[in-house]
Design a protein around this motif. Structure first.
Motif, PDB file in Angstrom:
ATOM      1  N   GLY A   9       0.806  -1.214   0.000  1.00 12.35           N
ATOM      2  CA  GLY A   9       0.000   0.000   0.000  1.00 12.35           C
ATOM      3  C   GLY A   9       0.835   1.258   0.000  1.00 12.35           C
ATOM      4  O   GLY A   9       0.522   2.227  -0.705  1.00 12.35           O
ATOM      5  N   MET A  39       2.343   1.692  -3.527  1.00 10.60           N
ATOM      6  CA  MET A  39       1.363   2.108  -4.520  1.00 10.60           C
ATOM      7  C   MET A  39       0.918   3.549  -4.291  1.00 10.60           C
ATOM      8  O   MET A  39       0.647   4.281  -5.256  1.00 10.60           O
ATOM      9  CB  MET A  39       0.158   1.165  -4.487  1.00 10.60           C
ATOM     10  N   PHE A  40       0.855   3.975  -3.032  1.00  6.09           N
ATOM     11  CA  PHE A  40       0.490   5.367  -2.762  1.00  6.09           C
ATOM     12  C   PHE A  40       1.569   6.318  -3.284  1.00  6.09           C
ATOM     13  O   PHE A  40       1.255   7.366  -3.865  1.00  6.09           O
ATOM     14  CB  PHE A  40       0.287   5.579  -1.261  1.00  6.09           C
ATOM     15  N   PHE A  48       1.166   6.550  -6.881  1.00  8.37           N
ATOM     16  CA  PHE A  48       0.013   7.403  -7.182  1.00  8.37           C
ATOM     17  C   PHE A  48       0.389   8.877  -7.136  1.00  8.37           C
ATOM     18  O   PHE A  48       0.024   9.649  -8.021  1.00  8.37           O
ATOM     19  CB  PHE A  48      -1.115   7.111  -6.190  1.00  8.37           C
ATOM     20  N   THR A  53      -6.997   9.459 -12.496  1.00  9.76           N
ATOM     21  CA  THR A  53      -7.535   8.729 -11.349  1.00  9.76           C
ATOM     22  C   THR A  53      -8.729   7.843 -11.712  1.00  9.76           C
ATOM     23  O   THR A  53      -9.039   6.905 -10.973  1.00  9.76           O
ATOM     24  CB  THR A  53      -7.979   9.699 -10.244  1.00  9.76           C
ATOM     25  N   GLN A  96      -8.258   4.051 -11.704  1.00  5.27           N
ATOM     26  CA  GLN A  96      -7.940   3.573 -10.361  1.00  5.27           C
ATOM     27  C   GLN A  96      -9.209   3.395  -9.535  1.00  5.27           C
ATOM     28  O   GLN A  96      -9.365   2.403  -8.811  1.00  5.27           O
ATOM     29  CB  GLN A  96      -6.984   4.551  -9.679  1.00  5.27           C
ATOM     30  N   TRP A  98      -6.082   4.723  -1.455  1.00  8.40           N
ATOM     31  CA  TRP A  98      -4.734   4.166  -1.395  1.00  8.40           C
ATOM     32  C   TRP A  98      -4.185   4.136   0.030  1.00  8.40           C
ATOM     33  O   TRP A  98      -3.378   3.260   0.360  1.00  8.40           O
ATOM     34  CB  TRP A  98      -3.789   4.961  -2.299  1.00  8.40           C
ATOM     35  N   LEU A 115      -5.619   0.741   1.743  1.00  9.52           N
ATOM     36  CA  LEU A 115      -5.607  -0.332   0.757  1.00  9.52           C
ATOM     37  C   LEU A 115      -6.028  -1.669   1.369  1.00  9.52           C
ATOM     38  O   LEU A 115      -6.679  -2.481   0.708  1.00  9.52           O
ATOM     39  CB  LEU A 115      -4.210  -0.448   0.140  1.00  9.52           C
TER      40      LEU A 115
END
Length: 509
Positions: A305, A308-309, A312, A410, A413, A469, A472
């Protein structure tokens, strides 16, 4: 020596990470082939003064609008098929596309042509049909990645490049633009279908026997999934409404085309491409983590998480920065004049920047070097197309497309983690704002409605994505609770016999 070894190891990891980022940039750029192919061909045809260009443009727009639910549906079903290791969803969505899709572009073409006062031939309707089909198939091929990411990208690039070459040659030889588009698009659809089936079969351990009963079962699976993904389809329709609602309003009231208003509306959305580019980078960077997200323990999920954040945040920065650059460069082409809509302070800040960038573009294009000479031709062509357009409207659209790029970034996502209701609400804010501006101030104020709508939509999308995110762990199990797709595949066993690969025992839901 230990410190030196750690330092060297850190440098090597940095180089590898940099190469990975470069690969993701290259793959993302290559995935632009469908977009650039259409833009290049339309520019080529307009420069050759083909009379059929407006009707072809109409067909492209109708095809995109009518296929919007199928693009998302196809991508989700291919992803589910890859995860479950079965072929039925892929065959099912192709069958559903063949059964359900054909009347949609026809009905939409008839509705819009009556609104615009156009008389359309059968070739225009066929162009709309094929446009929707090839864009849906492209989305499905992209969703069939996993370990075949480069292969899928190359399949898309090769297919669309072949389409571009075939279209250009046929249009030059026959001078029949619509017939050339129909033939080359048919070739493109066949190529993409073959690529999709080949990719899907590689994920199967025991490919099923394709029987009549099995095909019926596949269609049952596709219909059940379509009902489950109905809200996602609505969000997809809202996505295209964000880009086409204002133009439909203009064409219904002023005729098709109407360059003083629809040219700045179209050119002003060029920065939205930055969101698509950033989204490509994001999905390539997080692909491995996304494949493992439902198979790991809580501690490892928290680490995924965090990664991935960070990806992002990086992608959001790329989308905003690149969209700003594209907006600035596009505005520099026309040397916009600032009137009533911009305050003196803003004009004071932006004016010198636009003037300097415009001077730089024209200075570079004047350099007697072949690539820069081509740039000069391109600059003159763009300025000629924008000559009759309102520069103030263009700048308003460009400003609105900067937050709009964040919305485009976004959107996929939110759909991936089943935040389709939030996505639908956010995307609907753009046409709603345009509708209010239109009724309150008139059609010329659609650009201001677009600016207000994209700002509001980007705020909702960004807040939802950040919350998603950062949580997650919760999102992953919430998605599993939505995943009823396994029960759909069980239905196939009653109709034809495809077996589902045993899932990991650590997966719940």
């Amino acid at each position: 020596m230990g410190f030196l070894s750690d330092a060297i190891d850190k440098v090597i990891r940095g180089v590898r990470r940099g190469r990975a980022d470069l690969k993701s940039v290259v793959r993302s750029a290559l995935l632009f082939t469908p977009v650039w192919s259409v833009i290049t061909l339309l520019a080529l045809l307009e420069s050759m003064s083909f009379n059929d260009l407006p009707r072809l443009s109409f067909g492209l727009i109708v095809g995109l609008l009518s296929s919007s639910p199928f693009q998302v549906l196809g991508s989700r079903m291919v992803a589910d098929a890859r995860y479950l290791g079965v072929l039925s969803p892929v065959i099912g969505v192709l069958a559903l596309l063949a059964v359900v899709y054909p009347p949609v572009p026809y009905l939409l073409s008839r509705l819009l042509s009556e609104s615009f006062g156009l008389k359309l031939s059968h070739d225009v309707v066929l162009a709309a049909e094929l446009t929707g089909i090839v864009y849906t198939l492209t989305c499905m091929v992209a969703a069939s990645w996993k370990e075949y990411r480069w292969k899928a990208v190359l399949q898309i690039v090769a297919s669309w490049t072949a389409f571009s070459v075939a279209f250009a040659v046929l249009a030059a030889v026959t001078s029949d633009v619509l017939r050339s588009f129909v033939l080359s698009s048919s070739l493109l659809a066949i190529t993409l279908t073959a690529s999709l089936v080949a990719n899907a079969r590689k994920h199967l351990e025991n490919p099923p026997e394709i029987t009549k009963e099995y095909l019926v079962g596949c269609l049952v699976v596709a219909a059940a999934a379509a009902l489950d993904y109905f809200v996602i389809a609505l969000s997809s329709i809202a996505y295209y409404a964000m880009m086409f609602f204002d133009k439909i309003v203009i064409w219904c009231g002023r005729g098709f085309p109407y360059p003083p208003l629809d040219v700045p509306a179209s050119v002003g959305m060029v920065p939205l491409l930055a969101g698509t580019f950033a989204a490509g980078i994001f999905w390539i960077d997080v692909g491995d983590d996304l494949d493992r997200i439902y198979r790991v323990e809580s501690r490892e999920l928290e680490e995924i998480g965090r990664r991935m954040f960070l990806q992002f945040i990086k992608g959001a920065g790329i989308a905003l920065a690149l969209s700003g650059v594209l907006a600035l460069v596009t505005a520099s082409f026309v040397r916009p004049r600032f009137h009533y809509w911009m305050s003196g302070d803003v004009a004071y800040l932006l004016g010198p920047v636009l003037k300097a960038s415009s001077a730089l573009i024209h200075a570079v294009s004047a350099v007697p070097v072949p690539p820069f000479g081509n740039l000069a031709t391109l600059v003159k062509w763009i300025e000629r197309q924008l000559a009759g357009a309102n520069p103030d409207l263009l700048v308003l659209y460009l400003l609105g497309s900067v937050p709009g790029a964040l919305v485009v970034y976004t959107y996929p996502q939110l759909i991936t983690f089943r935040r389709e209701i939030e996505a639908t609400v956010a995307l609907s804010l753009v046409p709603i704002a345009e509708l209010l501006a239109w009724h309150r101030w008139g059609v010329k104020w659609l650009a201001l409605g677009y600016l207000m709508g994209t700002c509001a939509s980007a705020t909702v999308c960004a807040l939802t994505a950040v919350r998603m995110w950062l949580n997650l762990h919760t999102e992953a199990y919430r998605v599993l609770s939505y995943n009823n797709f396994v029960s759909y595949v069980i239905e196939v066993q009653r109709h034809g016999g495809e077996e589902v690969r045993p899932r990991d025992p650590t997966i719940r839901g």
